[in-house]
Design a protein around this motif. Sequence first.
Motif, PDB file in Angstrom:
ATOM      1  N   LEU A  66       0.770  -1.290   0.190  1.00  0.00           N
ATOM      2  CA  LEU A  66       0.080   0.065   0.200  1.00  0.00           C
ATOM      3  C   LEU A  66       0.807   1.437   0.010  1.00  0.00           C
ATOM      4  N   ALA A  67       0.427   2.238  -0.519  1.00  0.00           N
ATOM      5  CA  ALA A  67       1.025   3.474  -0.444  1.00  0.00           C
ATOM      6  C   ALA A  67       0.009   4.791  -0.318  1.00  0.00           C
ATOM      7  N   PHE A  68       0.706   6.032   0.133  1.00  0.00           N
ATOM      8  CA  PHE A  68       0.096   7.037   0.210  1.00  0.00           C
ATOM      9  C   PHE A  68       1.157   8.317  -0.065  1.00  0.00           C
ATOM     10  N   PHE A  69       0.589   9.327  -0.253  1.00  0.00           N
ATOM     11  CA  PHE A  69       1.457  10.429  -0.716  1.00  0.00           C
ATOM     12  C   PHE A  69       1.517  11.388   0.737  1.00  0.00           C
ATOM     13  N   ASP A  70       3.033  11.929   0.739  1.00  0.00           N
ATOM     14  CA  ASP A  70       3.386  12.569   1.819  1.00  0.00           C
ATOM     15  C   ASP A  70       3.901  13.925   1.438  1.00  0.00           C
ATOM     16  N   ALA A  71       3.696  15.101   1.999  1.00  0.00           N
ATOM     17  CA  ALA A  71       4.288  16.158   1.625  1.00  0.00           C
ATOM     18  C   ALA A  71       5.189  16.865   2.576  1.00  0.00           C
ATOM     19  N   ILE A  72       6.120  17.625   2.262  1.00  0.00           N
ATOM     20  CA  ILE A  72       6.834  18.518   3.349  1.00  0.00           C
ATOM     21  C   ILE A  72       6.488  20.099   3.133  1.00  0.00           C
ATOM     22  N   ALA A  73       6.893  20.851   4.336  1.00  0.00           N
ATOM     23  CA  ALA A  73       6.857  22.207   4.229  1.00  0.00           C
ATOM     24  C   ALA A  73       8.156  22.843   3.842  1.00  0.00           C
ATOM     25  N   PRO A  74       7.852  24.219   3.471  1.00  0.00           N
ATOM     26  CA  PRO A  74       9.136  24.963   3.171  1.00  0.00           C
ATOM     27  C   PRO A  74       9.637  25.559   4.403  1.00  0.00           C
ATOM     28  N   ASN A 108      10.319  27.032   9.922  1.00  0.00           N
ATOM     29  CA  ASN A 108       9.347  26.325   9.049  1.00  0.00           C
ATOM     30  C   ASN A 108       7.809  26.620   9.029  1.00  0.00           C
ATOM     31  N   ILE A 109       7.336  26.763   7.855  1.00  0.00           N
ATOM     32  CA  ILE A 109       5.574  27.373   7.878  1.00  0.00           C
ATOM     33  C   ILE A 109       4.560  26.061   8.165  1.00  0.00           C
ATOM     34  N   VAL A 110       4.356  26.155   9.452  1.00  0.00           N
ATOM     35  CA  VAL A 110       3.659  25.075  10.091  1.00  0.00           C
ATOM     36  C   VAL A 110       2.384  24.909   9.227  1.00  0.00           C
ATOM     37  N   GLY A 111       2.006  23.726   9.012  1.00  0.00           N
ATOM     38  CA  GLY A 111       0.918  23.004   8.166  1.00  0.00           C
ATOM     39  C   GLY A 111       1.004  23.317   6.647  1.00  0.00           C
ATOM     40  N   PHE A 112       2.211  23.812   6.184  1.00  0.00           N
ATOM     41  CA  PHE A 112       2.304  24.150   4.905  1.00  0.00           C
ATOM     42  C   PHE A 112       2.882  23.253   3.827  1.00  0.00           C
ATOM     43  N   GLN A 113       2.210  22.019   4.007  1.00  0.00           N
ATOM     44  CA  GLN A 113       2.982  20.970   3.180  1.00  0.00           C
ATOM     45  C   GLN A 113       2.452  21.349   1.957  1.00  0.00           C
ATOM     46  N   THR A 114       2.965  21.004   0.784  1.00  0.00           N
ATOM     47  CA  THR A 114       2.681  21.651  -0.527  1.00  0.00           C
ATOM     48  C   THR A 114       2.967  20.508  -1.588  1.00  0.00           C
ATOM     49  N   LYS A 115       2.261  20.445  -2.688  1.00  0.00           N
ATOM     50  CA  LYS A 115       2.892  19.940  -3.890  1.00  0.00           C
ATOM     51  C   LYS A 115       2.871  20.887  -5.039  1.00  0.00           C
TER      52      LYS A 115
END
Length: 451
Positions: free
Chosen positions: A157-165, A283-290
């Motif tokens: 299984l997989a999901f997508f994860d994001a990191i914030a700037p 780091n910008i809190v909660g601002f994971q982005t694609k």
Amino acid sequence: MTQTLNIIGGGMAGSEAAWQAANAGVPVVIHEMRPKVATFAHRTGNLGEMVCSNSFRSDDHEQNAVGLLHWEMRAAGGLIMQMAQKHRLPAGGALAVDRDPFAESVTAALKSHPLITVSYDEITDLPDDGMWIVATGPLTSGTLAEAIRTETGAEALAFFDAIAPIVYADSINMDVAWMQSRYDKGETEDERTAYLNCPMTKDQYEAFIDALLEADKTEFKEGETAGYFDGCLPIEVMAERGRETLRFGPMKPVGLTNAHDPQNKAYAVVQLRRDNALGTLFNIVGFQTKMKYGAQKAVFKMIPGLEDAEFARLGGIHRNTFINSPTLLDDQMRLRSKPNVRFAGQITGVEGYVESAAMGLLAGRMAVAEMTGQTLAPVPDTTAMGALVTHITGGADAKTFQPMNVNFGLFPPLEGMKSGRRGRKERYKGYTDRAKVDWQNWLAQLSLDAA
């Protein structure tokens, strides 16, 4: 001669598993493919490197399940918690750390342990003999992931994860931004002013949402159908769910008073958290982005106070792999089809640094017990550790299994306690009091030497 425990992966789970086993007198080899084989998110070859947030979340061990997990790991002599405390940064009620010195300290502690060897090599198969722990995390190499799929007979299984700037502090306009933790939370002045806040008016917020929705974004490759983990959604995905979603999420203005204009309440607030001890990075809190890199710079510079922001790191998105643990693992975290192999960390379907390290702690202790002929009772499901491992090894519905953070919903109910919001504070305190007693009793079964 004492059998050697082999651990694949030197992240949070692998590092903690190695520490627990070595302190019980068992020789350990950590197999870490970095820096020879790079990943999308890692920057170094350090063990225990933090690739997303620098926060271990709430440290409240009486009213918060992840804080209780912190407490349980400390009670077990956990390396990750020791080093987190050593490199702690002000973050209100949260446990945030200076990420690079933290990883360097984890690496130094493991490499200096007389029973731990670090081998920088890529393991591409699941071994048939010896005692192994697979703690490769969400960024498991393609070759090993294929070996796991072949062994289990099922698609991983997989999901997508994001990191914030991350932004350079000296590029933030402090005539607009101000320092304050939400509700002034924290015992010291540093903790009460741990976050940097950028206010938005209604018009600024609406324009920001429009820009988010219209920005160029990274598209998935053909055939990639995995979803997102809800605890780490890209901000554009949140915005797509409704224009007010961000204002009631990471951009909520509650508990904050603009030091430059205390009479006017902000319509929305963007928070940044200190990312290193020097206070030079936030780091910008909660601002994971694609969003694509060019779009990120344009959109984030719309935030008041960040008009001239310079970025030490831009955000990004990557694919995370995890197995269907309820069908594949037994209650000792062993692969049913190959019981000399245990799995630990995010690859088991727990989400978060703390949860990953916790499962590494358990896997390490379970391996030690098996290798030394001891019998460990099941981890009580009344503890944070036990609630998590019970969930991933059979408590969750295998058909809908998805990554999970620790939470009190995984704990067995308390007799005689009120349900609903009114009795929540008393109930959470009851959960933590019960857990601490049961965890200490479970720990007493296996004696580890002091590090």
